[in-house]
Structure formats: C-alpha cells, structure tokens
Design a protein around this motif. Structure first.
Motif, PDB file in Angstrom:
ATOM      1  N   LEU A  41     -44.251 -36.972  20.581  1.00  0.00           N
ATOM      2  CA  LEU A  41     -45.163 -35.864  20.312  1.00  0.00           C
ATOM      3  C   LEU A  41     -44.880 -35.249  18.946  1.00  0.00           C
ATOM      4  CD1 LEU A  41     -45.053 -33.975  23.750  1.00  0.00           C
ATOM      5  CD2 LEU A  41     -46.807 -35.572  22.954  1.00  0.00           C
ATOM      6  N   ASP A  42     -45.934 -34.848  18.243  1.00  0.00           N
ATOM      7  CA  ASP A  42     -45.715 -34.070  17.031  1.00  0.00           C
ATOM      8  C   ASP A  42     -45.485 -32.619  17.423  1.00  0.00           C
ATOM      9  OD1 ASP A  42     -48.236 -33.050  17.713  1.00  0.00           O
ATOM     10  OD2 ASP A  42     -49.278 -34.173  16.145  1.00  0.00           O
ATOM     11  N   GLU A  43     -45.228 -31.750  16.464  1.00  0.00           N
ATOM     12  CA  GLU A  43     -44.896 -30.364  16.795  1.00  0.00           C
ATOM     13  C   GLU A  43     -46.033 -29.665  17.535  1.00  0.00           C
ATOM     14  OE1 GLU A  43     -42.915 -27.177  17.651  1.00  0.00           O
ATOM     15  OE2 GLU A  43     -41.977 -28.925  16.703  1.00  0.00           O
ATOM     16  N   ALA A  44     -47.273 -29.970  17.150  1.00  0.00           N
ATOM     17  CA  ALA A  44     -48.418 -29.344  17.828  1.00  0.00           C
ATOM     18  C   ALA A  44     -48.484 -29.806  19.288  1.00  0.00           C
ATOM     19  CB  ALA A  44     -49.714 -29.682  17.104  1.00  0.00           C
ATOM     20  N   GLY A  45     -48.247 -31.093  19.494  1.00  0.00           N
ATOM     21  CA  GLY A  45     -48.263 -31.613  20.857  1.00  0.00           C
ATOM     22  C   GLY A  45     -47.139 -31.031  21.688  1.00  0.00           C
ATOM     23  N   LEU A  46     -45.963 -30.883  21.072  1.00  0.00           N
ATOM     24  CA  LEU A  46     -44.835 -30.308  21.786  1.00  0.00           C
ATOM     25  C   LEU A  46     -45.100 -28.855  22.151  1.00  0.00           C
ATOM     26  CD1 LEU A  46     -41.997 -30.595  22.898  1.00  0.00           C
ATOM     27  CD2 LEU A  46     -41.100 -30.132  20.604  1.00  0.00           C
ATOM     28  N   GLU A  47     -45.746 -28.128  21.254  1.00  0.00           N
ATOM     29  CA  GLU A  47     -46.060 -26.729  21.549  1.00  0.00           C
ATOM     30  C   GLU A  47     -47.058 -26.636  22.696  1.00  0.00           C
ATOM     31  OE1 GLU A  47     -45.923 -22.749  21.699  1.00  0.00           O
ATOM     32  OE2 GLU A  47     -44.560 -24.107  20.636  1.00  0.00           O
ATOM     33  N   ARG A  48     -48.023 -27.524  22.729  1.00  0.00           N
ATOM     34  CA  ARG A  48     -48.967 -27.545  23.858  1.00  0.00           C
ATOM     35  C   ARG A  48     -48.236 -27.854  25.163  1.00  0.00           C
ATOM     36  NH1 ARG A  48     -52.289 -30.109  19.991  1.00  0.00           N
ATOM     37  NH2 ARG A  48     -51.693 -32.190  20.760  1.00  0.00           N
ATOM     38  N   LEU A  49     -47.252 -28.760  25.091  1.00  0.00           N
ATOM     39  CA  LEU A  49     -46.469 -29.073  26.287  1.00  0.00           C
ATOM     40  C   LEU A  49     -45.697 -27.852  26.763  1.00  0.00           C
ATOM     41  CD1 LEU A  49     -45.278 -31.057  28.347  1.00  0.00           C
ATOM     42  CD2 LEU A  49     -43.573 -31.699  26.622  1.00  0.00           C
ATOM     43  N   ARG A  50     -45.046 -27.151  25.837  1.00  0.00           N
ATOM     44  CA  ARG A  50     -44.307 -25.936  26.210  1.00  0.00           C
ATOM     45  C   ARG A  50     -45.224 -24.927  26.888  1.00  0.00           C
ATOM     46  NH1 ARG A  50     -42.541 -25.966  20.528  1.00  0.00           N
ATOM     47  NH2 ARG A  50     -40.506 -26.983  20.371  1.00  0.00           N
ATOM     48  N   ILE A  95     -26.551 -30.274  39.156  1.00  0.00           N
ATOM     49  CA  ILE A  95     -27.697 -29.428  38.822  1.00  0.00           C
ATOM     50  C   ILE A  95     -28.936 -30.308  38.757  1.00  0.00           C
ATOM     51  CG2 ILE A  95     -26.406 -27.665  37.586  1.00  0.00           C
ATOM     52  CD1 ILE A  95     -27.492 -29.017  34.971  1.00  0.00           C
ATOM     53  N   CYS A  96     -30.072 -29.711  39.088  1.00  0.00           N
ATOM     54  CA  CYS A  96     -31.351 -30.418  39.028  1.00  0.00           C
ATOM     55  C   CYS A  96     -32.297 -29.646  38.115  1.00  0.00           C
ATOM     56  CB  CYS A  96     -31.963 -30.552  40.420  1.00  0.00           C
ATOM     57  SG  CYS A  96     -31.136 -31.749  41.475  1.00  0.00           S
ATOM     58  N   PRO A  97     -32.264 -29.924  36.821  1.00  0.00           N
ATOM     59  CA  PRO A  97     -33.196 -29.234  35.916  1.00  0.00           C
ATOM     60  C   PRO A  97     -34.615 -29.763  36.075  1.00  0.00           C
ATOM     61  CG  PRO A  97     -31.322 -30.210  34.727  1.00  0.00           C
ATOM     62  CD  PRO A  97     -31.355 -30.809  36.103  1.00  0.00           C
ATOM     63  N   GLY A  98     -35.565 -28.937  35.664  1.00  0.00           N
ATOM     64  CA  GLY A  98     -36.933 -29.390  35.480  1.00  0.00           C
ATOM     65  C   GLY A  98     -37.148 -29.644  34.001  1.00  0.00           C
ATOM     66  N   PHE A  99     -38.236 -29.144  33.452  1.00  0.00           N
ATOM     67  CA  PHE A  99     -38.491 -29.293  32.021  1.00  0.00           C
ATOM     68  C   PHE A  99     -37.420 -28.568  31.219  1.00  0.00           C
ATOM     69  CE2 PHE A  99     -40.132 -27.409  28.113  1.00  0.00           C
ATOM     70  CZ  PHE A  99     -40.616 -28.527  27.448  1.00  0.00           C
ATOM     71  N   ILE A 100     -36.926 -29.246  30.158  1.00  0.00           N
ATOM     72  CA  ILE A 100     -36.028 -28.614  29.197  1.00  0.00           C
ATOM     73  C   ILE A 100     -36.612 -28.852  27.811  1.00  0.00           C
ATOM     74  CG2 ILE A 100     -33.660 -28.330  28.394  1.00  0.00           C
ATOM     75  CD1 ILE A 100     -32.710 -29.927  30.787  1.00  0.00           C
ATOM     76  N   ASP A 101     -36.701 -27.824  27.012  1.00  0.00           N
ATOM     77  CA  ASP A 101     -37.298 -27.924  25.682  1.00  0.00           C
ATOM     78  C   ASP A 101     -36.312 -28.597  24.725  1.00  0.00           C
ATOM     79  OD1 ASP A 101     -38.814 -27.713  23.441  1.00  0.00           O
ATOM     80  OD2 ASP A 101     -38.950 -25.529  23.431  1.00  0.00           O
ATOM     81  N   GLY A 158     -48.067 -25.436  28.348  1.00  0.00           N
ATOM     82  CA  GLY A 158     -48.537 -25.927  29.636  1.00  0.00           C
ATOM     83  C   GLY A 158     -47.498 -25.753  30.728  1.00  0.00           C
ATOM     84  N   VAL A 159     -46.229 -26.036  30.388  1.00  0.00           N
ATOM     85  CA  VAL A 159     -45.149 -25.856  31.359  1.00  0.00           C
ATOM     86  C   VAL A 159     -45.023 -24.382  31.730  1.00  0.00           C
ATOM     87  CG1 VAL A 159     -42.644 -25.953  31.663  1.00  0.00           C
ATOM     88  CG2 VAL A 159     -43.862 -27.904  30.675  1.00  0.00           C
ATOM     89  N   ALA A 160     -44.995 -23.532  30.724  1.00  0.00           N
ATOM     90  CA  ALA A 160     -44.836 -22.101  30.986  1.00  0.00           C
ATOM     91  C   ALA A 160     -45.974 -21.553  31.847  1.00  0.00           C
ATOM     92  CB  ALA A 160     -44.759 -21.332  29.670  1.00  0.00           C
ATOM     93  N   ALA A 161     -47.164 -22.082  31.664  1.00  0.00           N
ATOM     94  CA  ALA A 161     -48.304 -21.608  32.452  1.00  0.00           C
ATOM     95  C   ALA A 161     -48.253 -22.107  33.893  1.00  0.00           C
ATOM     96  CB  ALA A 161     -49.605 -22.068  31.797  1.00  0.00           C
ATOM     97  N   SER A 162     -47.561 -23.232  34.118  1.00  0.00           N
ATOM     98  CA  SER A 162     -47.632 -23.859  35.438  1.00  0.00           C
ATOM     99  C   SER A 162     -46.474 -23.512  36.369  1.00  0.00           C
ATOM    100  CB  SER A 162     -47.693 -25.379  35.277  1.00  0.00           C
ATOM    101  OG  SER A 162     -46.485 -25.886  34.720  1.00  0.00           O
ATOM    102  N   VAL A 163     -45.336 -23.076  35.830  1.00  0.00           N
ATOM    103  CA  VAL A 163     -44.190 -22.809  36.695  1.00  0.00           C
ATOM    104  C   VAL A 163     -44.167 -21.350  37.130  1.00  0.00           C
ATOM    105  CG1 VAL A 163     -42.849 -24.648  35.628  1.00  0.00           C
ATOM    106  CG2 VAL A 163     -42.596 -22.310  34.780  1.00  0.00           C
ATOM    107  N   PRO A 164     -43.624 -21.049  38.303  1.00  0.00           N
ATOM    108  CA  PRO A 164     -43.637 -19.679  38.812  1.00  0.00           C
ATOM    109  C   PRO A 164     -43.012 -18.640  37.882  1.00  0.00           C
ATOM    110  CG  PRO A 164     -43.147 -21.171  40.599  1.00  0.00           C
ATOM    111  CD  PRO A 164     -43.149 -21.998  39.346  1.00  0.00           C
ATOM    112  N   LEU A 165     -41.929 -18.993  37.189  1.00  0.00           N
ATOM    113  CA  LEU A 165     -41.274 -18.005  36.319  1.00  0.00           C
ATOM    114  C   LEU A 165     -41.926 -17.885  34.948  1.00  0.00           C
ATOM    115  CD1 LEU A 165     -37.474 -18.422  37.139  1.00  0.00           C
ATOM    116  CD2 LEU A 165     -39.140 -16.820  38.085  1.00  0.00           C
ATOM    117  N   LYS A 166     -42.935 -18.707  34.669  1.00  0.00           N
ATOM    118  CA  LYS A 166     -43.727 -18.637  33.434  1.00  0.00           C
ATOM    119  C   LYS A 166     -42.873 -18.762  32.180  1.00  0.00           C
ATOM    120  CE  LYS A 166     -47.363 -18.088  35.954  1.00  0.00           C
ATOM    121  NZ  LYS A 166     -48.194 -19.286  36.217  1.00  0.00           N
ATOM    122  N   VAL A 167     -41.953 -19.707  32.192  1.00  0.00           N
ATOM    123  CA  VAL A 167     -41.105 -19.965  31.030  1.00  0.00           C
ATOM    124  C   VAL A 167     -40.953 -21.468  30.840  1.00  0.00           C
ATOM    125  CG1 VAL A 167     -39.773 -17.819  31.203  1.00  0.00           C
ATOM    126  CG2 VAL A 167     -38.997 -19.861  32.438  1.00  0.00           C
ATOM    127  N   ALA A 168     -40.677 -21.867  29.606  1.00  0.00           N
ATOM    128  CA  ALA A 168     -40.273 -23.234  29.292  1.00  0.00           C
ATOM    129  C   ALA A 168     -38.782 -23.178  29.008  1.00  0.00           C
ATOM    130  CB  ALA A 168     -41.051 -23.760  28.093  1.00  0.00           C
TER     131      ALA A 168
END
Length: 266
Positions: free
Chosen positions: A203-212, A189-195, A214-224
């Motif tokens: 990253l602190d929790e705020a930074g991690l939430e921004r990362l989530r 399997i070839c995963p991309g981002f995994i939370d 950002g990922v959700a906004a950038s991938v076609p399925l709009k999910v992290a």
C-alpha cells in the motif's frame, strides 16, 4: 511501571521492526539490563532497534537467525548465556502468506502451510526448548510470551495457513504452560490490526491511511492500534505484575473479536 524490569535479561525474536521493536524499547525503558535482539534479514533496522535499546541504558545483543532452524534458535539462546539466565522470552517472529480470500483454496499450497508452521509454531517451540535452562535459572519463574493473533481465535486474517498456524501456537501455549510449570510461565497475546509495515505491505501512504481509518471505524474502541499499544500488553505478561498468570491468551484487538461468534475458548 518504570523499573519493573530492573536488571532483567530479555530475548525477543523478530525484533527489527514493528511489535518486536516496540517490545524491545519498552523493556529497556522499564530497566532491562540486556536485550537480545533477533532478526532474520533486516540488519539496518535491527541496528536501529539496538540503538533505541541502548539509548535507554540497556545492553543490546544482535543475533541474525531464522527461528525455523533449530541450530539458529540455539544461537539466539546462547547470546544470553553470558548473563546466566533469560528472564523473559518473547516469541514474536512470524511470517504469513497473503491470500485474504479464504474461499480461494488454490491461492495457497501445502508448502505455504509448512513454511508458516515452521516459523510461527515450530520456531516458537524450538526457541523455548533452546532457552529452557536459562529461563529456569533465575530466582523467579522465567516468562515466555508468544505472539499469536486474533486470526487464530476467529479464523480471519491474511490467509487460512496463517490463521491455522496461530491457532496452533495458542494451543501450544496451553500445553507448554502446563508442562513447564512451575519454573516457566507461558502466555500469549492475540493482537488484531497493528499499524506497522506488516499490515501496510503493497500500500502507498494514501492506501495505508484509508486502511487505518477503516479499522478505526470498524472496531468497538474506534482506534487503529500501534505497535506500542500492543507491546504494553505483551510486556505485562512477562513482568512481575503477572507472576500468577500462566496458560493465558490475552486478546488485544481493540474489540475486533466482539463482531464474531461468542468465544467459548481462547
């Protein structure tokens, strides 16, 4: 698909947290008889994985071992020997060096390459070799699922050595699928981002939430994707439902790869 792992013996490397833990719980929920839970350092977290496995009625066998060491790989396989076979082996253990600016060639060293290859590629090879007889001992072909990465397909990710090692793991999946058939199936399997904590290091929790977000906004399925999202696909490749699949690389990245050049090979 509850029950499709009834009575099966499963071994998972790197199973103390994240994707490895999610795979362990998934196979236990689906009826596995026993799960060998390998970990390198995180004993307390591995115990938590084992507790979750046992909560679903499966036996959990904990093995502290470093897959970079061939003798340790043999100890992991030996932990399943009492059951007489291994029905599914998940090569999930992996390491990286964080150097996300791939143009900074001084950010990584030859030693970084060697360490990543030793765990991510050689470790998976050694585990398959150590478990081969047990994977061939069942009534059905044994299944190997290697955790590669979208980094190995598109050349992105935490560092150049990491992407290169995962590309090598994907190629090795093809080689061993051909060499070990018909008694063993080998897929990846070839995963991309995994939370998981892996992606949130530093990253602190705020930074991690921004990362989530950002990922959700950038991938076609709009999910992290969560570890459980990816585990379901990994477990499919080890299940009887994929009994006619070998030498396949399944990209599970919520569509991340669609933003790159057309893929002529996986």
């Amino acid at each position: 698909m509850s029950g499709d792992f009834d009575g099966l013996i499963v071994a998972i490397t790197g199973a103390s947290t994240g994707l490895g833990r999610a795979i362990a719980v998934e196979v236990a929920e689906r009826g596995a008889k026993a799960v060998v839970v390998n970990y390198a350092r995180s004993a307390a977290e591995a115990e938590e994985t084992a507790d979750r496995v046992r909560a679903h009625g499966a036996e959990a066998v904990l093995v502290q071992a470093d897959v970079a060491d061939d003798a340790d790989c043999r100890r992991i396989a030996e932990a399943a020997a009492g059951f007489g076979r291994i029905d599914a082996l998940f090569n999930n253990a992996g390491v990286t060096k964080f150097a996300q600016n791939h143009a900074d060639l001084d950010a990584v060293s030859g030693e970084d390459f060697l360490r990543l290859y030793q765990v991510n590629v050689v470790g998976a090879f050694q585990m398959i070799r150590a478990a081969r007889a047990l994977l061939e001992a069942g009534e059905r072909p044994g299944a190997v699922v290697n955790t590669s990465s979208i980094a190995g397909v598109t050349g992105i990710g935490s560092s150049v050595p990491y992407a290169a090692s995962k590309g090598a793991l994907t190629t090795m999946t093809l080689s061993l699928a051909r060499a070990l058939a018909p008694k063993i199936r080998v897929n990846a399997i070839c995963p991309g981002f995994i939370d998981t904590p892996w992606f949130g290091r530093g990253l602190d929790e705020a930074g991690l939430e921004r990362l989530r977000q950002g990922v959700a906004a950038s991938v076609p399925l709009k999910v992290a994707s969560t570890a459980e999202d990816i585990a379901a696909s990994a477990v499919f490749l080890a299940s009887p439902h994929s009994r006619h699949i070998t030498g396949e690389t399944l990209i599970v990245d919520a569509g991340t790869h669609l933003g790159y050049a057309p893929l002529r090979a996986r």
